[in-house]
Scaffold this motif. Structure first.
Motif, PDB file in Angstrom:
ATOM      1  N   ALA A   1       7.134  15.790   0.708  1.00  0.00           N
ATOM      2  CA  ALA A   1       8.636  15.964   0.645  1.00  0.00           C
ATOM      3  C   ALA A   1       9.138  15.712  -0.867  1.00  0.00           C
ATOM      4  CB  ALA A   1       9.389  15.235   1.508  1.00  0.00           C
ATOM      5  N   ALA A   2       8.242  15.153  -1.595  1.00  0.00           N
ATOM      6  CA  ALA A   2       8.877  15.009  -3.041  1.00  0.00           C
ATOM      7  C   ALA A   2       7.736  15.907  -3.815  1.00  0.00           C
ATOM      8  CB  ALA A   2       8.488  13.448  -3.478  1.00  0.00           C
TER       9      ALA A   2
ATOM     10  N   VAL B   1       4.099   8.263   5.554  1.00  0.00           N
ATOM     11  CA  VAL B   1       4.152   8.182   3.827  1.00  0.00           C
ATOM     12  C   VAL B   1       3.616   9.564   3.488  1.00  0.00           C
ATOM     13  CG1 VAL B   1       2.731   7.120   2.118  1.00  0.00           C
ATOM     14  CG2 VAL B   1       3.519   5.702   3.911  1.00  0.00           C
ATOM     15  N   VAL B   2       2.760  10.196   4.350  1.00  0.00           N
ATOM     16  CA  VAL B   2       2.233  11.552   3.758  1.00  0.00           C
ATOM     17  C   VAL B   2       3.420  12.266   3.671  1.00  0.00           C
ATOM     18  CG1 VAL B   2       0.793  13.438   4.519  1.00  0.00           C
ATOM     19  CG2 VAL B   2      -0.310  11.163   4.492  1.00  0.00           C
ATOM     20  N   ASP B   3       4.225  12.498   4.838  1.00  0.00           N
ATOM     21  CA  ASP B   3       5.447  13.323   4.678  1.00  0.00           C
ATOM     22  C   ASP B   3       6.344  13.048   3.659  1.00  0.00           C
ATOM     23  OD1 ASP B   3       4.249  14.399   7.274  1.00  0.00           O
ATOM     24  OD2 ASP B   3       5.537  13.356   8.526  1.00  0.00           O
ATOM     25  N   GLU B   4       6.484  11.746   3.287  1.00  0.00           N
ATOM     26  CA  GLU B   4       7.285  11.549   2.206  1.00  0.00           C
ATOM     27  C   GLU B   4       6.829  11.943   0.801  1.00  0.00           C
ATOM     28  OE1 GLU B   4       9.608   7.460   0.371  1.00  0.00           O
ATOM     29  OE2 GLU B   4       8.335   7.275   2.118  1.00  0.00           O
ATOM     30  N   ILE B   5       5.602  11.804   0.678  1.00  0.00           N
ATOM     31  CA  ILE B   5       4.881  12.233  -0.461  1.00  0.00           C
ATOM     32  C   ILE B   5       5.042  13.903  -0.751  1.00  0.00           C
ATOM     33  CG2 ILE B   5       2.683  12.820  -1.813  1.00  0.00           C
ATOM     34  CD1 ILE B   5       1.865  10.051  -0.871  1.00  0.00           C
TER      35      ILE B   5
ATOM     36  N   GLY C   1       0.831  -1.431  -0.196  1.00  0.00           N
ATOM     37  CA  GLY C   1       0.027   0.062  -0.042  1.00  0.00           C
ATOM     38  C   GLY C   1       0.818   1.298   0.072  1.00  0.00           C
ATOM     39  N   ARG C   2       1.930   1.171   0.853  1.00  0.00           N
ATOM     40  CA  ARG C   2       2.756   2.490   0.812  1.00  0.00           C
ATOM     41  C   ARG C   2       3.446   2.548  -0.684  1.00  0.00           C
ATOM     42  NH1 ARG C   2       8.168   2.651   0.858  1.00  0.00           N
ATOM     43  NH2 ARG C   2       9.156   4.503   1.548  1.00  0.00           N
ATOM     44  N   ASP C   3       4.059   1.489  -1.281  1.00  0.00           N
ATOM     45  CA  ASP C   3       4.476   1.945  -2.576  1.00  0.00           C
ATOM     46  C   ASP C   3       3.234   2.403  -3.653  1.00  0.00           C
ATOM     47  OD1 ASP C   3       7.267   1.491  -2.752  1.00  0.00           O
ATOM     48  OD2 ASP C   3       6.720  -0.303  -1.542  1.00  0.00           O
ATOM     49  N   ILE C   4       2.214   1.739  -3.467  1.00  0.00           N
ATOM     50  CA  ILE C   4       1.245   2.148  -4.439  1.00  0.00           C
ATOM     51  C   ILE C   4       0.722   3.735  -4.211  1.00  0.00           C
ATOM     52  CG2 ILE C   4      -1.442   2.104  -4.924  1.00  0.00           C
ATOM     53  CD1 ILE C   4      -1.041  -1.012  -4.248  1.00  0.00           C
ATOM     54  N   ALA C   5       0.569   4.013  -2.696  1.00  0.00           N
ATOM     55  CA  ALA C   5       0.568   5.538  -2.593  1.00  0.00           C
ATOM     56  C   ALA C   5       1.390   6.362  -3.062  1.00  0.00           C
ATOM     57  CB  ALA C   5       0.360   5.851  -1.062  1.00  0.00           C
ATOM     58  N   LEU C   6       2.746   5.897  -2.922  1.00  0.00           N
ATOM     59  CA  LEU C   6       4.037   6.888  -3.331  1.00  0.00           C
ATOM     60  C   LEU C   6       3.782   7.025  -4.910  1.00  0.00           C
ATOM     61  CD1 LEU C   6       6.824   5.418  -1.196  1.00  0.00           C
ATOM     62  CD2 LEU C   6       5.831   7.804  -0.849  1.00  0.00           C
ATOM     63  N   MET C   7       3.459   5.889  -5.536  1.00  0.00           N
ATOM     64  CA  MET C   7       3.385   6.020  -6.989  1.00  0.00           C
ATOM     65  C   MET C   7       2.318   6.784  -7.600  1.00  0.00           C
ATOM     66  SD  MET C   7       4.457   3.054 -10.005  1.00  0.00           S
ATOM     67  CE  MET C   7       6.176   3.178  -9.624  1.00  0.00           C
ATOM     68  N   MET C   8       1.252   6.692  -6.829  1.00  0.00           N
ATOM     69  CA  MET C   8       0.056   7.302  -7.433  1.00  0.00           C
ATOM     70  C   MET C   8       0.408   8.767  -7.284  1.00  0.00           C
ATOM     71  SD  MET C   8      -2.631   5.266  -8.017  1.00  0.00           S
ATOM     72  CE  MET C   8      -3.235   3.535  -7.980  1.00  0.00           C
ATOM     73  N   ALA C   9       1.023   9.112  -6.116  1.00  0.00           N
ATOM     74  CA  ALA C   9       1.385  10.552  -6.124  1.00  0.00           C
ATOM     75  C   ALA C   9       2.403  11.053  -7.092  1.00  0.00           C
ATOM     76  CB  ALA C   9       1.870  10.913  -4.777  1.00  0.00           C
ATOM     77  N   LYS C  10       3.410  10.156  -7.179  1.00  0.00           N
ATOM     78  CA  LYS C  10       4.330  10.572  -8.230  1.00  0.00           C
ATOM     79  C   LYS C  10       3.678  10.824  -9.703  1.00  0.00           C
ATOM     80  CE  LYS C  10       8.700   8.899 -10.148  1.00  0.00           C
ATOM     81  NZ  LYS C  10       9.867   7.813  -9.939  1.00  0.00           N
TER      82      LYS C  10
END
Length: 300
Positions: free
Chosen positions: A59-60, A53-57, A17-26
């Motif tokens: 930050a990017a 995860v929110v903070d990582e998104i 789920g984390r990686d999905i969230a990150l790539m959806m945002a990317k």
């Protein structure tokens, strides 16, 4: 691909789920990162994983907000939908990824073991879909990405609760695809092969089981995300399908269809079923296999 689209990803604090969230945002999506933050068996709660995860998104350079609801509760699913509307004014994609495990051999499985797994996986997927269905209908667009498992599609030991839930999700996903096609709403299933803390709870006692675990460790959760984003692409017309992802391989799974028939013009008796129908079909019976018996080759 997802510029400005609003995506809810459940169970997005860790693993797949984390990686999905990150790539959806990317990919341009604005993401509701949901995670109760419980242990692998669903116990406890911790806001940290979702917020990280929110903070990582952010930050990017992406957009995301955290949600700490429990998908097994209809009111929490409804609150997730409302949060998406309040924060971003829209909702376009729901990724039903949240899950727990309570693995135990069937004769030792308790009712609570059964109910808790069904509640998170199957009822949780229903709750999320039901919370947004009216909105998807009204806007004549939307996408569901649901998570099944080869434990249900093929079989596995000690996972009757999980397997039943994951096969139930297949039926739910197909029904969503059929019922909502007229509103331009799509629904698909993914069976992921990836190392996660949930997979890490499955006991490996034999050398063959230990070797299989080592192979799974090579399959990172990030490998699942590209298919999710592609299915979420609003230009996609893919719906009603079951996919698998195993490292760099993507599979399309078959769906149950009749493969043999037997007929007697005078009808059947128990004896003729035993002596004619079952022997006629026996060469096409499926053996008692589990996922590891089918996917025997090393991931590529």
């Amino acid at each position: 691909m997802l510029d400005g689209k609003v995506v809810v990803v459940t169970g997005a604090g860790r693993g797949i789920g984390r990686d999905i969230a990150l790539m959806m945002a990317k990919s341009g999506g604005r993401v509701i990162v949901n995670d109760l933050g419980g242990a692998a068996d669903g116990a406890g709660a911790d806001a940290t994983p979702a917020q990280e995860v929110v903070d990582e998104i952010k930050a990017a350079g992406g957009e995301a907000v955290a949600n700490f609801g429990n998908v097994a509760k209809a009111e929490d699913a409804q609150a997730m939908y409302q949060q998406a509307m309040d924060e971003f004014g829209a909702i376009d994609v729901v990724v039903n990824n949240a899950g727990i495990l309570r693995d135990v051999i069937f004769h030792k499985m308790t009712e609570e073991d059964w109910d808790s797994v069904i509640a998170v996986h199957l009822k949780g997927s229903f709750n999320m879909a039901h919370a947004v269905a009216a909105q998807f209908k009204m806007q004549a667009s939307g996408c569901f990405i649901n998570f099944t498992s080869t434990s249900g599609l093929i079989g596995n030991f000690g996972q009757a609760n999980y397997s039943a839930a994951k096969m139930g999700i297949v039926g739910l996903s197909k029904s969503l695809a059929l019922d909502m096609a007229r509103f331009n709403v799509r629904s698909n299933c993914i069976a992921p092969f990836a190392w996660s803390r949930l997979i890490g709870t499955i006991p490996a006692k034999t050398d063959a089981e230990k070797a299989r675990v080592e192979r799974i460790k090579e399959m990172t959760p990030a490998k699942i995300a590209p298919l999710c984003v592609a299915l979420a692409d609003p230009t996609s017309d893919v719906t009603g399908q079951i996919f698998g992802v195993r490292n760099n391989e993507i599979f399309l799974f078959s769906q149950p269809r009749p493969i043999r028939s037997a007929h007697r013009s005078e009808g059947w008796t128990p004896e003729t079923v035993r002596d004619h129908a079952l022997p006629a079909m026996k060469s096409d019976f499926y053996p008692l296999e589990r996922s590891g018996d089918i996917f025997t080759w090393d991931p590529v």
